[in-house]
Motif scaffolding. Structure first.
Motif, PDB file in Angstrom:
ATOM      1  N   TYR A  48     -13.622 -11.298   1.251  1.00 22.34           N
ATOM      2  CA  TYR A  48     -12.900 -10.023   1.306  1.00 22.34           C
ATOM      3  C   TYR A  48     -13.833  -8.882   1.697  1.00 22.34           C
ATOM      4  O   TYR A  48     -13.437  -7.939   2.366  1.00 22.34           O
ATOM      5  CB  TYR A  48     -12.184  -9.735  -0.022  1.00 22.34           C
ATOM      6  CG  TYR A  48     -10.831  -9.130   0.229  1.00 22.34           C
ATOM      7  CD1 TYR A  48      -9.707  -9.929   0.365  1.00 22.34           C
ATOM      8  CD2 TYR A  48     -10.697  -7.752   0.421  1.00 22.34           C
ATOM      9  CE1 TYR A  48      -8.479  -9.380   0.669  1.00 22.34           C
ATOM     10  CE2 TYR A  48      -9.476  -7.195   0.724  1.00 22.34           C
ATOM     11  CZ  TYR A  48      -8.367  -8.011   0.842  1.00 22.34           C
ATOM     12  OH  TYR A  48      -7.148  -7.472   1.154  1.00 22.34           O
ATOM     13  N   ALA A 153      -5.835 -11.909  -9.381  1.00 23.64           N
ATOM     14  CA  ALA A 153      -5.967 -12.664  -8.114  1.00 23.64           C
ATOM     15  C   ALA A 153      -6.582 -14.033  -8.381  1.00 23.64           C
ATOM     16  O   ALA A 153      -7.523 -14.466  -7.701  1.00 23.64           O
ATOM     17  CB  ALA A 153      -6.788 -11.877  -7.088  1.00 23.64           C
ATOM     18  N   GLY A 156      -7.224 -16.757  -5.626  1.00 19.83           N
ATOM     19  CA  GLY A 156      -8.030 -16.393  -4.451  1.00 19.83           C
ATOM     20  C   GLY A 156      -9.357 -17.139  -4.414  1.00 19.83           C
ATOM     21  O   GLY A 156      -9.647 -17.991  -5.269  1.00 19.83           O
ATOM     22  N   SER A 250      -6.931  -4.161  -3.225  1.00 21.41           N
ATOM     23  CA  SER A 250      -5.821  -3.235  -2.953  1.00 21.41           C
ATOM     24  C   SER A 250      -6.340  -1.824  -2.685  1.00 21.41           C
ATOM     25  O   SER A 250      -5.558  -0.902  -2.509  1.00 21.41           O
ATOM     26  CB  SER A 250      -4.857  -3.203  -4.143  1.00 21.41           C
ATOM     27  OG  SER A 250      -5.519  -2.675  -5.285  1.00 21.41           O
ATOM     28  N   ARG A 322      -2.350 -11.449   1.873  1.00 21.91           N
ATOM     29  CA  ARG A 322      -2.194 -12.178   0.592  1.00 21.91           C
ATOM     30  C   ARG A 322      -1.547 -13.541   0.808  1.00 21.91           C
ATOM     31  O   ARG A 322      -0.849 -14.056  -0.049  1.00 21.91           O
ATOM     32  CB  ARG A 322      -1.362 -11.343  -0.394  1.00 21.91           C
ATOM     33  CG  ARG A 322      -1.895  -9.949  -0.563  1.00 21.91           C
ATOM     34  CD  ARG A 322      -0.986  -9.042  -1.341  1.00 21.91           C
ATOM     35  NE  ARG A 322      -1.016  -9.313  -2.771  1.00 21.91           N
ATOM     36  CZ  ARG A 322      -0.596  -8.468  -3.692  1.00 21.91           C
ATOM     37  NH1 ARG A 322      -0.125  -7.285  -3.340  1.00 21.91           N
ATOM     38  NH2 ARG A 322      -0.622  -8.784  -4.960  1.00 21.91           N
TER      39      ARG A 322
END
Ligand code: NDP
Length: 332
Positions: A48, A153, A156, A250, A322
């Motif tokens: 990310y 999350a 993830g 986010s 997502r």
């Protein structure tokens, strides 16, 4: 083996959306300088954090070859000392910069050999994410058996590993994840409770956490979602609890008055994994722990998909949309 002078690489010239990820087919292959090794990358990890450098949320000079980790083979050694005894042909995994490329020149201090029994894909799928998780549960807050831990999350790249490590430590894990498939995946890892925070019922996930903990709240929250969850995390933590905000999926956690921590005497942290593995000794210590977990089969990786370099824009769209579980890899 002949090393070409140019290669394929993904270059970002200006910040922006996935469209700024440009495939160059004639990018120079770097020469390893003193203290560096040249690595032919087999698989690069997509994290990310790559999106933060792409958008400019985290500053970095441009043009930039994106990517922070890869696994591959050493094809040349730079001049000078070779304190870690690397040889051409060594199978290695590394963490630094410019990994979305066929070749990377990497400081030898940031490179480690991959042990037999661990594949290149397993090594890179668990490397940056796994070191993050291990440092978070050992140093940011030392998780103890019986602690109740909230992990956002949880399906993830980082979350998938964190749930497993927390269960090994004997924690009671409450995971959040978006959508029934992700919920099922997190449950399969042994999480004690999983909340679909995008469903109608799970939207009020703070209420669910309070129900699960009989009104007490959790001992610790690991929150990598940031903007959308930071306030709920403050609400869901117990009196004298701990919150580690470690990501911005986010958006970043906004500035807030420190007095918000007072009523429950909450302790907070905003750690970076790199700060815990600054010395070679620290780095090797955590890497050994990670490889031991992988070799013993106690830690499993999940690879969402291996994208060809050409499909990097789609990979970033999928990650930010997502749509993914576990780790995304890029094959140069
Ligand atoms: P993930 O695979 O976890 O992807 C991010 C996940 O966040 C999504 O799948 C999604 O899961 C969730 N999410 C919630 N809200 C949003 C949103 N608005 N937009 C996009 N995703 C959202 O990524 P990584 O494993 O690569 O990284 C996880 C986090 O860990 C990141 O925040 C990263 O910055 C952080 N990190 C921090 C490090 C540090 O040293 N501090 C080091 C490594 C990673 P769902 O649909 O289930 O909500």
């Amino acid at each position: 083996m002949t090393i070409p002078t140019t290669q394929k690489a993904i270059v970002v010239e200006t910040t922006g959306g996935p469209e700024v990820l440009q495939l160059k087919t004639d990018y120079p292959v770097p020469q390893p300088s003193d203290g560096q090794v040249l690595i032919k990358n087999k698989v690069s990890g997509i994290n990310y954090i790559d999106t933060y450098f792409r958008t400019g949320l985290y500053p970095s000079s441009k043009p930039e070859v994106l990517g922070r980790e890869a696994a591959g083979t050493i094809v040349a050694l730079g001049p000078g000392a070779n304190p870690y005894g690397f040889k051409v042909g060594d199978r290695v995994v590394w963490m630094k910069t410019a990994s979305y490329a066929e070749y990377s020149a990497v400081p030898d201090r940031d490179v480690v050999k991959i042990p037999d029994g661990v594949s290149d894909e397993e090594a890179v799928a668990s490397f940056l994410s796994g070191l993050t998780i291990l440092t978070l549960v050992k140093e940011t807050y030392a998780v103890k058996k019986g602690d109740t831990v909230l992990v956002h999350a949880a399906a993830g790249g980082a979350g998938f590993l964190m749930v497993q490590v927390l269960k090994l430590l004997g924690a009671i894990v409450i995971g959040t994840a978006g959508g029934p498939e992700k919920v099922a995946l997190v449950k399969s890892l042994g999480a004690d409770h999983v909340i679909d925070y995008r469903s109608e019922e799970g939207k009020d996930w703070v209420k669910r956490v309070k129900e699960i903990t009989n009104g007490r709240g959790v001992d610790v929250v690991y929150d990598s979602v940031g903007k959308d969850t930071w306030e709920g995390s403050l609400d869901a933590v117990k009196r004298k609890g701990f919150i580690a905000w470690f990501g911005n999926a986010s958006g970043p956690v906004p500035a807030f008055p420190i007095q918000r921590l007072t009523p429950k005497c909450v302790t907070i942290a905003r750690p970076s994994m790199l700060g815990y593995v600054e010395t070679r000794e620290e780095y090797e210590g955590y890497v050994k722990e990670l490889f031991d977990l992988l070799s013993s089969g106690k830690l499993k990786v999940k690879i969402h998909k291996v994208y060809p370099l050409e499909d990097v824009q789609q990979a970033h769209k999928d990650l930010e949309g997502r749509k993914t579980t576990g780790k995304l890899l890029l094959a140069p």
